[in-house]
Motif scaffolding. Structure first.
Motif, PDB file in Angstrom:
ATOM      1  N   ILE A 193       0.836  -1.204   0.000  1.00 49.99           N
ATOM      2  CA  ILE A 193       0.000   0.000   0.000  1.00 49.99           C
ATOM      3  C   ILE A 193       0.866   1.247   0.000  1.00 49.99           C
ATOM      4  O   ILE A 193       0.616   2.205  -0.746  1.00 49.99           O
ATOM      5  CB  ILE A 193      -0.942  -0.010   1.224  1.00 49.99           C
ATOM      6  CG1 ILE A 193      -1.905  -1.201   1.131  1.00 49.99           C
ATOM      7  CG2 ILE A 193      -1.710   1.307   1.322  1.00 49.99           C
ATOM      8  CD1 ILE A 193      -2.804  -1.368   2.328  1.00 49.99           C
ATOM      9  N   TRP A 194       1.910   1.265   0.822  1.00 50.47           N
ATOM     10  CA  TRP A 194       2.812   2.414   0.854  1.00 50.47           C
ATOM     11  C   TRP A 194       3.527   2.589  -0.479  1.00 50.47           C
ATOM     12  O   TRP A 194       3.712   3.706  -0.955  1.00 50.47           O
ATOM     13  CB  TRP A 194       3.829   2.252   1.979  1.00 50.47           C
ATOM     14  CG  TRP A 194       3.264   2.578   3.332  1.00 50.47           C
ATOM     15  CD1 TRP A 194       2.035   3.113   3.600  1.00 50.47           C
ATOM     16  CD2 TRP A 194       3.913   2.392   4.595  1.00 50.47           C
ATOM     17  NE1 TRP A 194       1.874   3.271   4.953  1.00 50.47           N
ATOM     18  CE2 TRP A 194       2.993   2.845   5.603  1.00 50.47           C
ATOM     19  CE3 TRP A 194       5.150   1.892   4.982  1.00 50.47           C
ATOM     20  CZ2 TRP A 194       3.309   2.802   6.948  1.00 50.47           C
ATOM     21  CZ3 TRP A 194       5.461   1.857   6.336  1.00 50.47           C
ATOM     22  CH2 TRP A 194       4.554   2.307   7.306  1.00 50.47           C
ATOM     23  N   GLY A 195       3.934   1.459  -1.085  1.00 50.71           N
ATOM     24  CA  GLY A 195       4.629   1.537  -2.364  1.00 50.71           C
ATOM     25  C   GLY A 195       3.781   2.200  -3.434  1.00 50.71           C
ATOM     26  O   GLY A 195       4.267   3.042  -4.206  1.00 50.71           O
ATOM     27  N   LYS A 196       2.505   1.851  -3.491  1.00 50.13           N
ATOM     28  CA  LYS A 196       1.618   2.424  -4.505  1.00 50.13           C
ATOM     29  C   LYS A 196       1.239   3.868  -4.171  1.00 50.13           C
ATOM     30  O   LYS A 196       1.229   4.728  -5.053  1.00 50.13           O
ATOM     31  CB  LYS A 196       0.353   1.572  -4.604  1.00 50.13           C
ATOM     32  CG  LYS A 196       0.601   0.174  -5.156  1.00 50.13           C
ATOM     33  CD  LYS A 196      -0.685  -0.645  -5.167  1.00 50.13           C
ATOM     34  CE  LYS A 196      -0.431  -2.060  -5.690  1.00 50.13           C
ATOM     35  NZ  LYS A 196      -1.668  -2.890  -5.649  1.00 50.13           N
ATOM     36  N   GLU A 197       0.930   4.135  -2.887  1.00 47.75           N
ATOM     37  CA  GLU A 197       0.471   5.474  -2.522  1.00 47.75           C
ATOM     38  C   GLU A 197       1.563   6.533  -2.653  1.00 47.75           C
ATOM     39  O   GLU A 197       1.305   7.657  -3.087  1.00 47.75           O
ATOM     40  CB  GLU A 197      -0.080   5.470  -1.102  1.00 47.75           C
ATOM     41  CG  GLU A 197      -0.614   6.825  -0.659  1.00 47.75           C
ATOM     42  CD  GLU A 197      -1.498   6.746   0.572  1.00 47.75           C
ATOM     43  OE1 GLU A 197      -1.616   7.755   1.285  1.00 47.75           O
ATOM     44  OE2 GLU A 197      -2.081   5.661   0.821  1.00 47.75           O
ATOM     45  N   PHE A 198       2.795   6.161  -2.300  1.00 50.27           N
ATOM     46  CA  PHE A 198       3.883   7.135  -2.326  1.00 50.27           C
ATOM     47  C   PHE A 198       4.796   6.959  -3.543  1.00 50.27           C
ATOM     48  O   PHE A 198       5.795   7.677  -3.677  1.00 50.27           O
ATOM     49  CB  PHE A 198       4.706   7.032  -1.043  1.00 50.27           C
ATOM     50  CG  PHE A 198       3.941   7.377   0.196  1.00 50.27           C
ATOM     51  CD1 PHE A 198       3.655   8.697   0.526  1.00 50.27           C
ATOM     52  CD2 PHE A 198       3.481   6.375   1.044  1.00 50.27           C
ATOM     53  CE1 PHE A 198       2.940   9.012   1.672  1.00 50.27           C
ATOM     54  CE2 PHE A 198       2.770   6.684   2.191  1.00 50.27           C
ATOM     55  CZ  PHE A 198       2.494   8.006   2.504  1.00 50.27           C
ATOM     56  N   ASN A 199       4.451   5.986  -4.379  1.00 50.48           N
ATOM     57  CA  ASN A 199       5.204   5.746  -5.613  1.00 50.48           C
ATOM     58  C   ASN A 199       6.695   5.534  -5.333  1.00 50.48           C
ATOM     59  O   ASN A 199       7.567   6.221  -5.881  1.00 50.48           O
ATOM     60  CB  ASN A 199       5.021   6.924  -6.579  1.00 50.48           C
ATOM     61  CG  ASN A 199       5.497   6.585  -7.988  1.00 50.48           C
ATOM     62  OD1 ASN A 199       5.501   5.416  -8.399  1.00 50.48           O
ATOM     63  ND2 ASN A 199       5.925   7.600  -8.734  1.00 50.48           N
ATOM     64  N   ILE A 200       6.980   4.579  -4.475  1.00 51.14           N
ATOM     65  CA  ILE A 200       8.361   4.275  -4.111  1.00 51.14           C
ATOM     66  C   ILE A 200       8.657   2.812  -4.401  1.00 51.14           C
ATOM     67  O   ILE A 200       7.745   1.987  -4.548  1.00 51.14           O
ATOM     68  CB  ILE A 200       8.619   4.569  -2.624  1.00 51.14           C
ATOM     69  CG1 ILE A 200       7.627   3.809  -1.730  1.00 51.14           C
ATOM     70  CG2 ILE A 200       8.556   6.064  -2.352  1.00 51.14           C
ATOM     71  CD1 ILE A 200       7.855   4.023  -0.237  1.00 51.14           C
ATOM     72  N   THR A 201       9.944   2.487  -4.502  1.00 55.16           N
ATOM     73  CA  THR A 201      10.378   1.129  -4.824  1.00 55.16           C
ATOM     74  C   THR A 201      10.290   0.234  -3.599  1.00 55.16           C
ATOM     75  O   THR A 201      10.147   0.710  -2.456  1.00 55.16           O
ATOM     76  CB  THR A 201      11.815   1.134  -5.341  1.00 55.16           C
ATOM     77  OG1 THR A 201      12.692   1.578  -4.277  1.00 55.16           O
ATOM     78  CG2 THR A 201      11.957   2.075  -6.536  1.00 55.16           C
ATOM     79  N   ALA A 202      10.442  -1.069  -3.855  1.00 51.92           N
ATOM     80  CA  ALA A 202      10.425  -2.026  -2.748  1.00 51.92           C
ATOM     81  C   ALA A 202      11.600  -1.782  -1.789  1.00 51.92           C
ATOM     82  O   ALA A 202      11.480  -1.973  -0.573  1.00 51.92           O
ATOM     83  CB  ALA A 202      10.477  -3.448  -3.296  1.00 51.92           C
ATOM     84  N   GLN A 203      12.747  -1.356  -2.353  1.00 57.57           N
ATOM     85  CA  GLN A 203      13.896  -1.055  -1.512  1.00 57.57           C
ATOM     86  C   GLN A 203      13.606   0.120  -0.571  1.00 57.57           C
ATOM     87  O   GLN A 203      13.969   0.096   0.607  1.00 57.57           O
ATOM     88  CB  GLN A 203      15.110  -0.731  -2.367  1.00 57.57           C
ATOM     89  CG  GLN A 203      16.363  -0.441  -1.555  1.00 57.57           C
ATOM     90  CD  GLN A 203      17.565  -0.159  -2.426  1.00 57.57           C
ATOM     91  OE1 GLN A 203      17.496  -0.216  -3.645  1.00 57.57           O
ATOM     92  NE2 GLN A 203      18.694   0.151  -1.800  1.00 57.57           N
ATOM     93  N   GLU A 204      12.941   1.124  -1.081  1.00 55.10           N
ATOM     94  CA  GLU A 204      12.596   2.279  -0.248  1.00 55.10           C
ATOM     95  C   GLU A 204      11.569   1.905   0.813  1.00 55.10           C
ATOM     96  O   GLU A 204      11.626   2.397   1.954  1.00 55.10           O
ATOM     97  CB  GLU A 204      12.075   3.419  -1.124  1.00 55.10           C
ATOM     98  CG  GLU A 204      13.143   4.038  -2.010  1.00 55.10           C
ATOM     99  CD  GLU A 204      12.565   5.039  -2.991  1.00 55.10           C
ATOM    100  OE1 GLU A 204      13.112   6.151  -3.094  1.00 55.10           O
ATOM    101  OE2 GLU A 204      11.551   4.701  -3.661  1.00 55.10           O
ATOM    102  N   VAL A 205      10.645   1.030   0.445  1.00 59.98           N
ATOM    103  CA  VAL A 205       9.674   0.551   1.440  1.00 59.98           C
ATOM    104  C   VAL A 205      10.396  -0.229   2.539  1.00 59.98           C
ATOM    105  O   VAL A 205      10.094  -0.093   3.731  1.00 59.98           O
ATOM    106  CB  VAL A 205       8.609  -0.333   0.766  1.00 59.98           C
ATOM    107  CG1 VAL A 205       7.716  -0.974   1.830  1.00 59.98           C
ATOM    108  CG2 VAL A 205       7.770   0.482  -0.196  1.00 59.98           C
TER     109      VAL A 205
END
Length: 297
Positions: free
Chosen positions: A102-114
């Motif tokens: 959910i965070w990856g999609k909402e904030f448009n970040i990569t799995a590494q950043e998550v």
């Protein structure tokens, strides 16, 4: 009489250790025997020896330990507030475990950043546990737990209010700090309250961590389809507010056993051993250096 008993214990210990025994160990032995036989010790202090006379009211009113002066109400409040503090950390942990996609999609970040966000809530735990453990004796249990309360509450508020990844990282970071403070405080606090039942009560206390994970997981699974993840995160505030109120209502807090026994900090740290200190310092600086390197580049 009482004096003979104490001297007999010390003599037996000396025979078992021909090279001598540390003065601090002799002191602890005398203190433990004194706590176990208060009436005999009162008589010894007043020159009555083993005559069997009952101490006077003035003798019996000698200061009690901080633990003994705690009311049953305060003991229960302190223990269950500590239980809820660790359960709150379990709530936050399981919520963050459930939200990477959910965070990856909402904030448009990569799995590494998550993963970096999840890590920001984990690595501060160990560092804070080590460093804050050195401060608990000076700050006291009450102030320490209010510090944990503030960190966990701020973490929830920032998580719910965040609109960018940077603020979310700080929310996770504060959660890790709060969790570390909780761990650094509730263990010696519980041991100071229940000195005769340490193993039993510490086991019950630490059941709150898996309990918080299970409780938080159930809440998420029952609500994620009908509620925003931000609203779900607010459920963590329930145990946080509850334990904050309970600690506030406690009239007295115990003194750490080391402080009450007048054992110097240096003696306590020597029990940790050279190897233990080396490993703790090495991993501590390794993780801090690693985080600085990641942040700078």
């Amino acid at each position: 009489d009482s004096g003979a008993v104490i001297e007999g214990i010390v003599e037996a210990m000396s025979e078992a250790a021909p090279n001598g025994i540390p003065d601090r160990l002799i002191g602890r032995t005398k203190m433990n025997w004194t706590q176990a036989h208060p009436v005999a010790t009162l008589s010894l202090r007043d020159g009555q020896g083993g005559s069997g006379q009952t101490p006077t009211t003035q003798q019996a009113s000698l200061p009690m330990s901080e633990r003994d002066s705690l009311s049953g109400r305060d003991q229960k409040f302190l223990f269950w507030a500590s239980f809820l503090a660790l359960a709150a950390a379990g709530f936050g942990f399981v919520f963050r475990v459930m939200l990477p996609d959910i965070w990856g999609k909402e904030f448009n970040i990569t799995a590494q950043e998550v993963g970096g966000l999840a890590g920001a809530a984990l690595w501060p735990i160990a560092i804070t546990m080590i460093l804050f453990s050195l401060l608990v004796d000076r700050i006291g249990y009450k102030r320490s737990m209010f510090c944990a309360f503030a960190l966990q509450a701020v973490s929830v508020i920032l998580t719910v209010a965040t609109r960018d990844v940077a603020l979310l990282w700080w929310a996770c970071f504060f959660a890790g700090l709060g969790h570390g403070v909780v761990e650094a405080v509730i263990n010696p606090l519980c041991a100071s309250i229940y000195r005769d039942q340490k193993s039993k009560m510490l086991n019950i206390l630490h059941a709150s961590w898996p309990g918080g994970i299970v409780g938080g997981g159930c809440i998420y699974l029952l609500t994620y389809q009908s509620m925003s993840w931000r609203i779900i995160f607010l459920f963590m505030l329930l145990p946080v507010i509850a334990y904050g109120v309970m600690f506030f209502m406690c009239r007295r807090f115990p003194v750490d056993e080391r402080v009450e026994a007048n054992v110097p900090m240096g003696d306590m740290l020597r029990e940790f051993g050279g190897l233990g200190a080396f490993l703790a310092i090495t991993f501590l600086f390794y993780e801090i250096a690693n985080q600085i390197h990641m942040a700078s580049g």
